[in-house]
Design an enzyme around this catalytic site. Structure first.
Site, PDB file in Angstrom:
ATOM      1  N   THR A 210     -24.862  28.163 114.046  1.00 16.56           N
ATOM      2  CA  THR A 210     -24.898  26.846 114.682  1.00 16.56           C
ATOM      3  C   THR A 210     -26.329  26.531 115.097  1.00 16.56           C
ATOM      4  O   THR A 210     -27.279  27.168 114.619  1.00 16.56           O
ATOM      5  CB  THR A 210     -23.905  26.799 115.875  1.00 16.56           C
ATOM      6  OG1 THR A 210     -23.814  25.458 116.353  1.00 16.56           O
ATOM      7  CG2 THR A 210     -24.323  27.702 117.021  1.00 16.56           C
ATOM      8  N   ASN A 211     -26.533  25.534 115.953  1.00 14.68           N
ATOM      9  CA  ASN A 211     -27.876  25.190 116.432  1.00 14.68           C
ATOM     10  C   ASN A 211     -27.810  24.831 117.903  1.00 14.68           C
ATOM     11  O   ASN A 211     -26.745  24.867 118.507  1.00 14.68           O
ATOM     12  CB  ASN A 211     -28.465  24.062 115.580  1.00 14.68           C
ATOM     13  CG  ASN A 211     -27.592  22.830 115.622  1.00 14.68           C
ATOM     14  OD1 ASN A 211     -27.426  22.214 116.666  1.00 14.68           O
ATOM     15  ND2 ASN A 211     -26.991  22.481 114.485  1.00 14.68           N
ATOM     16  N   ARG A 212     -28.960  24.491 118.475  1.00 16.13           N
ATOM     17  CA  ARG A 212     -29.046  24.353 119.937  1.00 16.13           C
ATOM     18  C   ARG A 212     -28.639  22.981 120.472  1.00 16.13           C
ATOM     19  O   ARG A 212     -28.803  22.722 121.655  1.00 16.13           O
ATOM     20  CB  ARG A 212     -30.490  24.618 120.383  1.00 16.13           C
ATOM     21  CG  ARG A 212     -30.932  26.037 120.205  1.00 16.13           C
ATOM     22  CD  ARG A 212     -32.354  26.184 120.737  1.00 16.13           C
ATOM     23  NE  ARG A 212     -32.953  27.410 120.293  1.00 16.13           N
ATOM     24  CZ  ARG A 212     -32.762  28.587 120.885  1.00 16.13           C
ATOM     25  NH1 ARG A 212     -31.977  28.666 121.941  1.00 16.13           N
ATOM     26  NH2 ARG A 212     -33.341  29.663 120.410  1.00 16.13           N
ATOM     27  N   ALA A 277     -26.669  17.120 115.064  1.00 18.10           N
ATOM     28  CA  ALA A 277     -27.522  18.081 114.356  1.00 18.10           C
ATOM     29  C   ALA A 277     -26.620  18.784 113.343  1.00 18.10           C
ATOM     30  O   ALA A 277     -26.000  19.807 113.644  1.00 18.10           O
ATOM     31  CB  ALA A 277     -28.108  19.069 115.347  1.00 18.10           C
TER      32      ALA A 277
END
Ligand code: CTP
Length: 405
Positions: A210-212, A277
């Site tokens: 995943t991402n932030r 995102a």
């Protein structure tokens, strides 16, 4: 500027056990920089004292219709003239009945009878009372007359029973009041689709990539679009942000889920704002079982996901907005994305700058327009940036209509 800066809110509190939650609502309104005056019924004072509200608001609480000092008998008119919005939190079956039937026998009911500004009420009562046909009929009457009802929730009630009738969440009530207090309504009748948050791409049943992204920017845009009157659909990857009031929320996981859900809702949207995102790559295969450790290195083969924004642009809605989160040479990349993805506007966000980017409440962005204009916005709250972006969406919608007519 917060969402309610300079707005004047009269909060009427009636006698429900949930009256103590009105203190949280007042705090939330004050955090949004509203000026709040409280009026309570005598019954409400069985559950919480006026001193709490005097301390929170900095103003005395209005209780008596005929106070022994001051200008007798005019307080109801003074409060009504002063208010931009009047909210009854919590609203008992009794006050709902009085409002529906035009009865006024104490200060609050008299304020409500004199009210000519937007008014909302948040019912709270046991499910037996809420289900009573008289209460339901009274609420219908109020809805038809343009009162905004902040629906009660299902859950544990004061006596331990479970059912409908819990006061709505205080944050949601603040949100509903903010919507009512915004007189602009310049997105009324418009449909806006917003994506937010990260996506998660599974590796095996216990791991994912995943991402932030926290979702805060996209949720702020959804809130602001709803506040300005739009009918908003928010499609979000996993975040811990609560559903914004009055917004249709679809919660998804992977880039593929997001793609499908966005396209499911795309028809008839006036504006699409892709803030999410979205993962560019996902593991080519998701293992059925937990991958056990073995060799000293593990190679995951990844494949490209679909570019949702680019696909939307092939059949472009009237307004299409993208985001570009970058860490280096961002302006160049963002300009390129504006052209490649056929956007009307791209919001460029350099997350390496202090006070910008993921999980912060503030952001620093540059708006890049199709006609080459570049506007660097100062560091400000995400909700303020959201408001600025919605100004652009409103302007773009007007420009397009002018061109078409
Ligand atoms: N986006 C999308 N679908 C993807 C990837 C991105 O719709 N699969 C959208 C994002 O929501 C954002 C914009 O495209 O509005 C730009 O996303 P970003 O990740 O900054 O750029 P990419 O196009 O993915 O390019 P790169 O990762 O190479 O910077």
């Amino acid at each position: 500027m917060a969402r309610l800066t300079g707005r004047r809110i009269v909060l009427g509190i009636t006698g429900s056990i949930s009256a103590y939650k009105a203190a949280e609502v007042v705090r939330g309104l004050i955090q949004e920089e509203a000026d709040v005056r409280v009026t309570m019924t005598k019954e409400a004072m069985h559950f919480i004292g006026p001193m709490t509200f005097t301390a929170l608001t900095g103003h005395p609480v209005a209780i008596e219709q005929f106070p022994s000092h001051g200008q007798p008998g005019e307080e109801h008119i003074d409060l009504t003239i002063w208010a931009d919005v009047i909210a009854v939190v919590p609203a008992t079956g009794n006050i709902i009945g009085k409002m529906a039937n035009g009865l006024a026998d104490d200060l609050l009911s008299t304020v409500l009878l004199a009210c000519d500004v937007p008014c909302c009420l948040a019912p709270a009562m046991n499910f037996r009372m809420l289900g009573n046909p008289a209460v339901q009929a009274n609420m219908d009457v109020l809805r038809k007359r343009g009162y905004h009802i902040i629906e009660s929730a299902y859950g544990p009630l004061a006596n331990g029973e479970i059912g409908e009738g819990r006061l709505a969440d205080p944050d949601q009530i603040v949100e509903a009041i903010a919507i009512l207090a915004d007189s602009r309504r310049d997105l009324a009748g418009r449909r806006v689709l917003i994506s937010a948050g990260p996506t998660v791409e599974p590796i095996d049943p216990v791991r994912f990539i995943t991402n932030r992204s926290s979702g805060k920017m996209g949720f702020s845009i959804a809130r602001m679009a709803a506040q300005r009157g739009a009918s908003v659909t928010l499609i979000t990857g996993p975040t811990n942000q609560p559903d914004p009031y009055g917004v249709t929320v679809e919660r998804v996981k992977s880039a593929e889920d997001m793609h499908q859900t966005v396209f499911h809702h795309l028809d008839g949207q006036d504006a699409v704002i892709m803030v999410a995102a979205v993962a560019d790559y996902r593991p080519k295969q998701t293992a059925d079982h937990k991958i056990k450790k073995g060799a000293s290195t593990l190679i995951l083969e990844m494949e490209r996901t679909r570019d949702i924004l680019k696909e939307i642009a092939q059949n472009k809605p009237p307004v299409l907005v993208g985001f570009a989160v970058e860490t280096h040479e961002g302006l160049q990349y963002a300009k390129q994305k504006l052209i490649d993805k056929n956007l009307d506007l791209i919001v460029y966000n350099d997350i390496t700058v202090e006070g910008a980017g993921f999980d912060a409440d503030t952001n620093i962005v540059t708006l890049l327009h199709r006609d080459g204009r570049e506007e660097v916005l100062p560091k400000q709250l995400k909700i303020e940036i959201a408001d600025r972006i919605m100004d652009e969406v409103v302007a773009l919608l007007h420009t397009q209509e002018t061109v078409l007519s």
